[in-house]
Design a protein around this motif. Structure first.
Motif, PDB file in Angstrom:
ATOM      1  N   ILE A 363       0.807  -1.218   0.000  1.00  0.00           N
ATOM      2  CA  ILE A 363       0.000   0.000   0.000  1.00  0.00           C
ATOM      3  C   ILE A 363       0.843   1.273   0.000  1.00  0.00           C
ATOM      4  CG2 ILE A 363      -2.002  -1.073   1.070  1.00  0.00           C
ATOM      5  CD1 ILE A 363      -1.118  -0.020   3.747  1.00  0.00           C
ATOM      6  N   SER A 379      -5.017   0.622  -1.783  1.00  0.00           N
ATOM      7  CA  SER A 379      -5.655   1.081  -0.537  1.00  0.00           C
ATOM      8  C   SER A 379      -7.144   1.325  -0.738  1.00  0.00           C
ATOM      9  CB  SER A 379      -4.979   2.359  -0.044  1.00  0.00           C
ATOM     10  OG  SER A 379      -3.625   2.125   0.265  1.00  0.00           O
ATOM     11  N   LEU A 397      -4.018  -0.552   7.545  1.00  0.00           N
ATOM     12  CA  LEU A 397      -4.662   0.377   6.621  1.00  0.00           C
ATOM     13  C   LEU A 397      -5.123   1.646   7.344  1.00  0.00           C
ATOM     14  CD1 LEU A 397      -6.787  -2.026   4.399  1.00  0.00           C
ATOM     15  CD2 LEU A 397      -5.061  -0.433   3.609  1.00  0.00           C
TER      16      LEU A 397
END
Length: 637
Positions: A363, A379, A397
């Motif tokens: 990510i 993402s 995340l």
């Protein structure tokens, strides 16, 4: 048939068509009623074209002694087609109908095929068709109108040998790639697709058993001559066999791609056995312009049927995940396929746990080749899976999202204070590591990452890489791969941090993943080309070259079959049939040396190159051998 094909070894290929013409007609008046070489030398353009057209019409009908020089004409045409594939003269004069007729004659008239050097003609004829249809759609249309498809299908079915299959599938792939000629190929859709599927899955085994594993004096002479232009040695033969086998597989997959991208024959292509086979069809190192099996998987991921079948096979999904966290040139294909599976509501829940565990490490990847904002795209896809965010690395995340917002509010003074704090914690972790307190050091590195702003990409890269080293010492290969991948995403450009490449190579080696370990090790060496190759890297490459050899699976099958036969039949006086045994140690080492040179410098194989002089090839191989030996025997630096 094979014994009849074994003829005296000669060079069937002249250097240029002009040399053949001079050798055939020089010094006297040619008395042949239709001589191709005389027609080529005719200064009057209209007479020249008329003579060539007549030759193309009459060549397949020649009887008796009138056909003994056909192979010279075909080899001359092969050179012209290779060097001038866009020249419209020969296609306009009937070359395609002539080539189709010659292939048909070779398949149906074995006496003719085995006379003189006619055994070479079907190969040249199919190669000429493929070369002229490679770039020009109008040439492909003329070829189809001239009836080339049925004889090419006969070659594809293996009515002569795998060498002719190679050029037949190449030509059919070109014809299937054009909109105006695809339907002509698709008239034989079931036959074409089934043959291509079988060829892609079995060709490496066939080439190994029928050529590579045989002793030099047991190989078909015309195969050896075609590969080396009649003047090569055993080393060149083995190298060309590996190239040609890879091309045969890649061109078979390309032909299947032509159907898959039009959503045709997906019921055949998406069979579970074949999809699993695709995971082991590797382009890259040998046919580096072809993504091979993963390229077809990507095409299938663009269709509903393809995604449904792929999502049900954990082996395929894991292959895509491993590719997405590798140094392979086709890394972006692995990422793209996983995202396509996650975006589809019918497949995302089947692959969610596996796909997300790979993608979450990527990510922070900004760009990959010509693709930008790769990490942002990943993402967004993962964060949109709100009902299942706890399964997709939600903590990491959310941390990234929160930090991006927090970093925007930090003043320059606060950023500098944070940089000092991160440096202090990292020094403490380094000190613990040197004392052998690896687990404590790992905790400290994690603490440093917890306070390090996202914009400090270089600092984060180093810390992640150090974490990976800790995991390696703790024998935690999966965590080492994850952290080294995150470090490589932070490097600029991506995948260029030497220590992380080496550490991930070690981690993949711990898991027995030879291909991924080899790719990272090659990338690591590419980063150190200005100095002598480190001993540990040369040793790693030497270890994995054998495991990732194109014919490694085929060889193991032959060895297993031989052992079973020996056990059933008992040991005879000679210890079994040694003629069918794999190559001896010396030949194996020559192939490894050549493969090592190819790994470092790349090798173009999809576009076949003209022959280079034997002496130049020997000098090149000698340099490669010296370099290989130097890298392997040198001590640590």
């Amino acid at each position: 048939m094979k014994s009849q094909m074994k003829k005296k070894r000669v060079n069937p290929i002249p250097n240029t068509p002009c040399n053949v013409a001079e050798g055939s007609c020089r010094g006297h008046l040619c008395i042949k009623p239709c001589c191709f070489f005389c027609s080529m030398r005719e200064p009057d353009a209209s007479l020249r074209r008329a003579g060539i057209a007549t030759c193309f019409r009459e060549m397949p009908q020649a009887q008796g002694e009138n056909h003994h020089e056909h192979v010279l004409v075909l080899s001359g045409l092969w050179h012209i087609a290779m060097s001038q594939p866009n020249d419209s003269e020969f296609p306009s004069l009937g070359i395609f109908k002539c080539m189709a007729s010659l292939i048909h004659k070779g398949i149906n008239d074995r006496n003719w095929l085995l006379t003189n050097q006619n055994i070479y003609i079907p190969y040249y004829a199919a190669h000429i068709i493929g070369s002229y249809t490679m770039n020009k759609e109008e040439f492909a249309q003329k070829a189809v109108q001239s009836g080339v498809i049925p004889p090419l299908l006969d070659l594809l079915s293996g009515k002569i040998s795998w060498v002719e299959q190679r050029v037949a599938v190449r030509a059919l792939g070109h014809l299937a790639s054009y909109k105006s000629t695809f339907e002509s190929v698709a008239q034989h859709e079931q036959e074409v697709v089934k043959l291509a599927l079988k060829l892609a899955s079995t060709c490496l085994q066939v080439v190994y058993v029928d050529f590579v594993a045989l002793k030099e004096n047991k190989r078909l002479e015309y195969h050896r001559n075609l590969m080396t232009r009649g003047v090569g040695d055993l080393e060149m033969e083995n190298r060309k066999a590996e190239e040609w086998a890879s091309q045969l597989q890649c061109w078979s997959l390309y032909l299947l791609n032509c159907f898959a991208c039009k959503d045709r024959s997906l019921d055949l292509i998406c069979k579970k056995v074949f999809l699993k086979d695709l995971c082991d069809m590797w382009g890259g190192l040998i046919s580096h312009t072809s993504p091979a099996g993963v390229g077809l998987i990507r095409i299938l991921c663009y269709s509903k049927v393809g995604r449904k079948n792929i999502a049900e096979l954990p082996k395929v999904v894991n292959t895509l995940g491993n590719l997405s966290r590798s140094s392979d040139d086709w890394q972006y294909i692995g990422i793209d396929c996983l995202l396509l599976l996650l975006k589809d509501p019918d497949t995302r829940y089947k692959v969610l746990d596996v796909a997300a565990s790979y993608l979450v490490d990527l990510i922070e990847l900004r760009s990959l080749g010509d693709k930008s904002n790769v990490g942002e795209t990943i993402s967004k896809v993962l964060l949109n899976l709100k009902p299942n965010r706890e399964k997709v690395g939600a903590a990491l995340l959310q941390e990234v999202v929160d930090r991006r917002n927090k970093d925007k509010l930090l003043s320059e003074e606060k950023l500098e204070e944070t940089r000092v704090l991160v440096s202090l914690i990292k020094q403490q972790a380094n000190h613990m590591f040197r004392l052998g307190e690896v687990e404590e050091a790992l905790l400290k590195y994690s603490e440093a990452l917890g306070v390090c702003p996202l914009r400090f990409r270089k600092e984060r890269m180093v810390i992640y890489s150090n974490k990976a080293q800790c995991h390696i010492l703790l024998k935690n290969a999966d965590s080492a791969i994850s952290d080294s991948t995150r470090a490589l995403c932070l490097s600029n450009p991506a995948n260029t941090h030497r220590k992380s490449l080496w550490r991930r190579s070690q981690a993949y080696d711990m898991k027995g993943m030879a291909k991924e370990s080899l790719m990272d090790c090659i990338m690591f060496i590419n980063m150190t080309m200005r100095v002598k190759i480190p001993y540990h890297a040369a040793r790693m490459i030497s270890k994995h070259m054998e495991a990732t050899w194109l014919f490694a699976t085929a060889r193991s099958k032959v060895e297993k079959t031989t052992q079973e036969l020996n056990q059933v039949g008992g040991d005879n006086e000679n210890g079994g049939n040694h003629e069918e045994q794999p190559r001896d140690h010396e030949a194996k080492m020559m192939m490894m040396e050549n493969r090592y040179n190819n790994l470092l410098h790349g090798l173009s194989t999809i576009i076949e190159e003209p022959f280079h002089a034997k002496e130049a090839g020997r000098r090149k191989m000698e340099r490669a051998r010296r370099r290989f030996n130097k890298g392997v025997v040198a001590g640590p630096t």
